[in-house]
Design a protein around this motif. Structure first.
Motif, mmCIF file in Angstrom:
data_model
loop_
_atom_site.group_PDB
_atom_site.id
_atom_site.type_symbol
_atom_site.label_atom_id
_atom_site.label_comp_id
_atom_site.label_asym_id
_atom_site.label_seq_id
_atom_site.Cartn_x
_atom_site.Cartn_y
_atom_site.Cartn_z
ATOM 1 N N VAL A 39 41.751 50.208 40.126
ATOM 2 C CA VAL A 39 42.128 48.938 39.490
ATOM 3 C C VAL A 39 42.213 47.779 40.477
ATOM 4 C CG1 VAL A 39 43.885 47.771 38.089
ATOM 5 C CG2 VAL A 39 43.350 50.164 37.658
ATOM 6 N N PRO A 42 38.215 46.876 43.435
ATOM 7 C CA PRO A 42 36.827 46.398 43.307
ATOM 8 C C PRO A 42 36.600 45.028 43.948
ATOM 9 C CG PRO A 42 37.746 46.960 41.121
ATOM 10 C CD PRO A 42 38.813 47.219 42.133
ATOM 11 N N GLN A 43 37.522 44.093 43.711
ATOM 12 C CA GLN A 43 37.328 42.723 44.232
ATOM 13 C C GLN A 43 37.420 42.694 45.753
ATOM 14 O OE1 GLN A 43 39.534 43.665 41.869
ATOM 15 N NE2 GLN A 43 39.249 42.429 40.020
ATOM 16 N N ALA A 86 35.240 49.148 29.766
ATOM 17 C CA ALA A 86 35.594 48.469 31.020
ATOM 18 C C ALA A 86 36.227 49.450 31.999
ATOM 19 C CB ALA A 86 36.542 47.307 30.746
ATOM 20 N N GLN A 90 34.974 50.467 35.750
ATOM 21 C CA GLN A 90 35.850 50.390 36.917
ATOM 22 C C GLN A 90 35.804 51.697 37.725
ATOM 23 O OE1 GLN A 90 40.063 49.672 35.955
ATOM 24 N NE2 GLN A 90 39.781 47.728 37.004
ATOM 25 N N GLU A 93 32.539 51.944 39.507
ATOM 26 C CA GLU A 93 32.477 51.032 40.647
ATOM 27 C C GLU A 93 33.210 51.616 41.857
ATOM 28 O OE1 GLU A 93 32.147 47.042 39.634
ATOM 29 O OE2 GLU A 93 33.059 46.289 41.475
ATOM 30 N N MET A 415 46.903 51.725 30.380
ATOM 31 C CA MET A 415 45.570 51.178 30.654
ATOM 32 C C MET A 415 44.451 52.057 30.129
ATOM 33 S SD MET A 415 45.186 49.452 34.356
ATOM 34 C CE MET A 415 43.476 49.038 34.025
ATOM 35 N N LEU B 30 43.384 44.464 33.046
ATOM 36 C CA LEU B 30 43.148 44.769 34.468
ATOM 37 C C LEU B 30 41.921 45.641 34.687
ATOM 38 C CD1 LEU B 30 46.762 45.539 35.810
ATOM 39 C CD2 LEU B 30 45.691 43.342 35.320
ATOM 40 N N THR B 31 41.187 45.943 33.625
ATOM 41 C CA THR B 31 39.990 46.773 33.802
ATOM 42 C C THR B 31 38.811 45.947 34.325
ATOM 43 O OG1 THR B 31 39.575 46.463 31.459
ATOM 44 C CG2 THR B 31 40.554 48.560 32.114
ATOM 45 N N THR B 32 39.039 44.685 34.574
ATOM 46 C CA THR B 32 37.972 43.838 35.121
ATOM 47 C C THR B 32 37.665 44.229 36.568
ATOM 48 O OG1 THR B 32 37.342 41.576 35.665
ATOM 49 C CG2 THR B 32 39.672 42.093 35.838
ATOM 50 N N THR B 33 36.456 43.947 37.009
ATOM 51 C CA THR B 33 36.120 44.216 38.407
ATOM 52 C C THR B 33 35.829 42.916 39.167
ATOM 53 O OG1 THR B 33 33.845 44.615 37.728
ATOM 54 C CG2 THR B 33 35.240 46.553 38.001
ATOM 55 N N THR B 34 36.120 41.786 38.526
ATOM 56 C CA THR B 34 35.969 40.491 39.207
ATOM 57 C C THR B 34 37.316 39.764 39.148
ATOM 58 O OG1 THR B 34 35.379 39.251 37.229
ATOM 59 C CG2 THR B 34 33.584 40.337 38.392
ATOM 60 N N ARG B 35 37.393 38.606 39.818
ATOM 61 C CA ARG B 35 38.664 37.879 39.779
ATOM 62 C C ARG B 35 38.571 36.610 38.929
ATOM 63 N NH1 ARG B 35 40.319 36.667 45.730
ATOM 64 N NH2 ARG B 35 39.421 38.700 46.204
ATOM 65 N N GLU B 84 47.121 41.314 41.749
ATOM 66 C CA GLU B 84 46.762 39.951 42.154
ATOM 67 C C GLU B 84 46.160 39.194 40.970
ATOM 68 O OE1 GLU B 84 45.519 39.878 46.192
ATOM 69 O OE2 GLU B 84 44.389 38.013 45.967
ATOM 70 N N HIS B 85 45.876 39.968 39.911
ATOM 71 C CA HIS B 85 45.394 39.344 38.680
ATOM 72 C C HIS B 85 46.394 38.299 38.165
ATOM 73 C CE1 HIS B 85 43.896 43.401 39.260
ATOM 74 N NE2 HIS B 85 42.853 43.147 38.519
ATOM 75 N N TRP B 88 45.659 35.134 40.002
ATOM 76 C CA TRP B 88 44.296 34.769 39.558
ATOM 77 C C TRP B 88 44.343 34.149 38.168
ATOM 78 C CZ3 TRP B 88 41.927 40.212 41.047
ATOM 79 C CH2 TRP B 88 41.785 40.279 42.446
ATOM 80 N N ASN B 110 50.687 37.281 47.251
ATOM 81 C CA ASN B 110 49.404 37.139 46.553
ATOM 82 C C ASN B 110 49.113 35.679 46.220
ATOM 83 O OD1 ASN B 110 48.858 39.887 46.575
ATOM 84 N ND2 ASN B 110 49.718 40.254 44.544
ATOM 85 N N LYS B 113 47.672 33.563 49.026
ATOM 86 C CA LYS B 113 46.273 33.846 49.357
ATOM 87 C C LYS B 113 45.309 33.263 48.344
ATOM 88 C CE LYS B 113 47.725 37.804 51.941
ATOM 89 N NZ LYS B 113 49.136 37.328 51.946
#
Lengths: 468, 192
Positions: A39, A42-43, A86, A90, A93, A415, B30-35, B84-85, B88, B110, B113
Motif C-alpha cells: 500500500v 508503489p509511489q 485496484a 497494487q 506492482e 481494504m 489507498l489501493t492507488t499506486t500514484t499520488r 501519506e495519502h 496528498w 508527511n 514533504k
C-alpha cells in the motif's frame, strides 16, 4: 544519579547516528531493517525510477503483502483473482518492484507470508537494538523486542530505499512504569487501552515511550507486542521494551536470527541495551494494574475507553463528543455491557498472534457463536495459522461457527473487502475504532481477544470473566 | 516542490478534534499506486452523502469555504495511520496549511514533504480562529508568524523543515549528498 546513564532509546539512537543533529539539521539515522508492503511503497519506487536510483541495501529491505490481500482460502490458493481490481494491481506492482530492485518478497502464496508486524519478529528479522521502519504506523510493534521502530510516510520509504537513512529530529522520552499483577481475564490489550485512556490519543506525541516495571517484565512477547503496537494510538513516535531473557528465548532459533557463535556475540550487546539505572526520561508516569478490568472502547478513537462494567460518560458541553456518540448510536450514561453485537473480529497486528488465538479459543471451546453474529478469525501470519491448526484451534473456531481465514490485515481496515456493514456493531481485537475504519458507517468496539470471544458467544457486550 | 515563503488565504474551519487520517482519506481509496488526484476523496465519508451528493452540513461544503488554502481544525489533527495519502489528498484539494494546537508526528512529517505547512498555535489563537471561519490569514515562514485580523501568533517550525519549504528543497537530494558519511558509517558497522 550518573551523568552518563542512558535510556534504551538513547543507546539505540546513538548507535545509528550517521551524523548527529545540529541546530540547523536533523540527525541522519541509519536504518537496519526496512519493511515494505503493497500500500505505501508503489509511489516510492516510482521516485527511484524517475531519479534513476537503486535500492542501496536490498538485503536490509524485506517485503510482504498484507493490507489489500484476500483472506478467503479459495481466493488466496484457488487461483481465483483478487476481487478488487485496484488491490490486484497494487499487489502486482509490489511483485514487479521487488523483482526489479532485488528486494526479497513473501508473496501471496508464500508459507511465511503474513501481516508485516507479525512476521518481522516471527522470522527473527526484528532484533534488539535495531532501527526498524515501515510505511505503516503500527511499526511501533517491533519495539517490544528492544528495537527502535516507527512508522514513516511514503516519501520517507523512498529515502530509506535510496539511502538506507532517514532525517530525524531526536524525539523526547516517556517512561510508563507499570506495576502490579494483572487480574485473571485482564491482559496486555486491556493494559494498553487503559494507558491510552489515561494519557489520551495525543498524549505521547513527540515521544518514544519505554514501558517498564514488573507487569511488563511478566508479559510474554506476544503481550509486549500488543502493548507496543498501540503506542501510536497514544500518538507516540515509538514504544519500546528493554530486551531480557524472555526476548532472547523468543528469538533463539528463529530463521533470520543470528545462529551459533553469532548468537553468543549479539547476545552480549543485547544485554547492555536496557536503560541504565538512574537514566532520565523527559516524562514519567506510574500505573498500577492490580485492579484493572477488561477494557472496551465506546467512541471513535481508542482514548474513548472504559472498564467493561462502566457506563458511557456524560459531557454535555462537548459537541465533538456528542458527534462521536451519535455515530456510535450510544447515549451518555448508558452501560456498555449487554449492548448487542453483530460482528466479532479476532486478528490484526495487535492481536493476531498464537497466544491471542488461544485466548479466544479458550472461551469458544464447547460453545457456539450466538445466532446472527458473524465471527471472523484471521491469523496474523501463515505460520500462526499452521501453529494454531496444529493445536486444533481452527476446529474450535469452526465448530463454534466462526470463519477461519488466511492471514492478513483483513477487517482491521477493510481494504481487502472484509467489511462491517453500515450501522453494525463490531467487537474487534484490532487497534482503531475510527469512524468508517471497518466499513462506511461501521461501529467498532475495541477489546481483548478474551472479551471479543465472550461477546461472540453471548451476542452482546460481555465481561469475559463470566465465561471463564 | 514549489518554494513557500508566505501563504495568504481565507480559512476553512473544521471544528472537530482528533481528526484521524481515516477521516482525511478512508482506507478504501489507498489501493492507488500514484499520488495524484486524491483531492476528490478528501474527507469522503463526511463530505458526501450515501448518494454521492455533497452534504450541505459539512464545513468544507459551505460556499465560503470554497477556494480556501488554510484549514483550521480542532486539537490533535492527523492522528492514526502513516498514510501519506492524507497530505496528498489535502494538497490536491487545494490546502497549503493546516492550523491546530497539536498535529500528529507522522502526519506532520508527511505534510512537510509535500508543501503542506503544519502550523501549531497557542490555545487562545486557535479558539479565535475556530470562532471566526473565513477570515483572511497570512502565514509567514520567514518569521514563523501567523497573522489574523485580531492579532498574530508565532508558531514552531523545525529550522531544516522551514529551510526546505522556503527553498523548495527536497530532502532526498540532501540525503544523497551525505553519501560519504553514510558509506563511512556502513564501513564502521560492517554493513556491505
Amino acid at each position: 544519579m550518573s551523568a552518563t546513564a542512558r535510556t534504551l532509546f538513547e543507546k539505540v539512537w546513538r548507535a545509528h547516528e550517521v551524523a548527529a543533529e545540529t541546530a540547523d539539521t536533523p540527525a541522519v539515522l541509519y536504518i537496519d531493517l526496512h519493511l515494505i508492503h503493497e500500500v505505501t511503497s508503489p509511489q516510492a519506487f516510482t521516485v527511484l525510477r524517475q531519479r534513476a536510483l537503486k535500492v542501496r541495501r536490498p538485503h536490509l529491505t524485506f517485503a510482504t503483502m498484507d493490507h489489500s490481500t484476500p483472506t478467503r482460502t479459495e481466493q488466496v490458493f484457488g487461483g481465483a483473482p483478487i476481487a478488487i481490481e485496484a488491490a490486484a494491481r497494487q499487489v502486482r506492482e509490489l511483485e514487479v518492484n521487488c523483482a526489479a530492485f532485488g528486494v526479497e518478497l513473501l508473496d501471496l502464496r508464500h508459507d511465511r507470508r503474513g501481516i508485516v508486524h507479525i512476521i518481522g519478529p516471527e522470522l527473527g528479522l526484528t532484533q534488539p537494538g535495531k532501527t526498524v521502519v515501515c510505511g505503516d504506523s503500527h511499526t511501533s510493534t517491533h519495539g517490544a523486542l528492544g528495537a527502535l521502530a516507527f512508522g514513516i510516510g511514503t516519501t520517507e520509504v523512498g529515502h530509506v530505499l535510496a539511502t538506507q537513512c532517514l532525517l530525524q529530529r531526536k524525539p523526547r522520552t516517556f517512561a510508563i512504569n507499570v506495576t502490579g499483577k494483572l487480574p485473571a481475564g485482564v491482559g496486555a490489550k486491556d493494559l494498553i487501552l487503559s494507558i491510552i485512556g489515561r494519557i489520551g490519543v495525543g498524549g505521547g506525541t513527540g515521544h518514544v515511550i519505554e514501558y517498564r516495571g514488573d507487569t511488563i517484565r511478566a508479559l510474554d512477547m506476544d503481550g509486549r507486542m500488543t502493548v507496543c503496537n498501540m503506542s501510536i494510538e497514544a500518538g507516540a513516535r515509538a514504544g519500546m521494551i528493554a530486551p531480557d531473557e524472555t526476548t532472547f528465548a523468543y528469538l533463539a532459533g528463529r530463521p533470520r536470527a543470528p545462529q551459533g557463535e553469532d548468537w553468543e556475540r549479539v547476545l552480549e550487546g543485547w544485554r547492555a541495551l536496557p536503560s541504565d539505572p538512574g537514566a532520565r526520561f523527559d516524562r514519567e508516569i506510574d500505573i498500577d494494574v492490580s485492579r484493572l478490568e477488561p477494557m472496551v472502547t465506546y467512541g471513535t478513537h481508542p482514548g474513548m475507553v472504559l472498564p467493561i462494567g462502566g457506563a458511557i460518560p456524560e459531557r454535555p458541553d462537548d459537541p465533538v463528543f456528542a458527534k462521536s456518540l451519535a455515530y456510535m448510536g450510544f447515549s451518555p450514561g448508558q452501560p456498555i455491557k449487554e449492548h448487542p453485537v453483530n460482528v466479532v473480529f479476532i486478528g490484526s497486528c495487535t492481536n493476531g498472534r498464537l497466544s491471542d488465538l488461544r485466548l479466544a479459543a479458550s472461551i469458544l471451546r464447547g460453545r457456539k457463536v450466538a445466532s446472527g453474529v458473524q465471527m471472523l478469525v484471521v491469523p496474523g501470519s501463515q505460520q500462526v495459522k499452521r501453529e494454531a491448526e496444529a493445536e486444533g484451534l481452527d476446529r474450535v473456531f469452526l465448530e463454534a461457527g466462526a470463519e477461519w481465514r488466511e492471514s492478513g490485515c483483513s477487517m482491521c481496515l477493510g481494504m481487502n473487502g472484509d467489511l462491517v456493514a453500515k450501522g453494525h456493531y463490531a467487537v474487534s481485537t484490532s487497534n482503531r475504532n475510527f469512524e468508517g475504519r471497518q466499513g462506511v458507517g461501521a461501529r467498532t468496539l475495541l477489546a481483548s481477544p478474551l472479551t471479543a470471544a465472550a461477546c461472540a458467544v453471548r451476542g452482546r457486550v460481555t465481561d469475559p470473566r463470566e465465561l471463564m | 516542490m514549489e518554494p513557500i515563503r508566505t501563504l495568504r488565504s481565507r480559512t476553512a474551519v473544521l471544528p472537530v478534534s482528533d481528526v484521524d487520517t481515516d477521516q482525511i482519506i478512508p482506507a478504501r481509496f489507498l489501493t492507488t499506486t500514484t499520488r495524484e488526484g486524491l483531492g476528490k476523496h478528501l474527507f469522503a465519508d463526511w463530505r458526501y452523502g450515501p448518494d454521492g451528493a455533497l452534504r450541505a452540513d459539512f464545513a468544507l461544503n459551505h460556499p465560503q469555504a470554497a477556494g480556501c488554502a488554510i484549514l483550521v481544525a480542532g486539537n490533535n489533527f492527523g492522528c492514526g495511520s502513516s498514510r501519506e495519502h492524507a497530505p496528498w489528498a489535502l494538497t490536491d484539494y487545494g490546502f497549503r496549511a493546516v492550523v491546530s494546537t497539536q498535529i500528529a508526528d507522522i502526519f506532520r512529517s508527511n505534510s512537510l514533504k509535500n508543501g503542506l505547512v503544519p502550523v501549531i498555535v497557542d490555545p487562545a489563537t486557535h479558539r479565535w480562529l475556530l470562532e471566526h471561519p473565513g477570515v483572511e490569514v497570512s502565514i509567514d515562514l520567514e518569521t514563523t508568524t501567523l497573522r489574523h485580523p485580531a492579532g498574530e501568533a508565532r508558531f514552531p517550525l523545525e529550522p531544516f523543515a522551514r529551510y526546505c519549504l522556503m527553498n523548495g528543497v527536497d530532502e532526498l537530494g540532501f540525503l544523497l549528498g551525505r553519501e560519504a558519511e553514510i558509506a563511512a558509517y556502513e564501513g564502521r558497522a560492517g554493513i556491505r
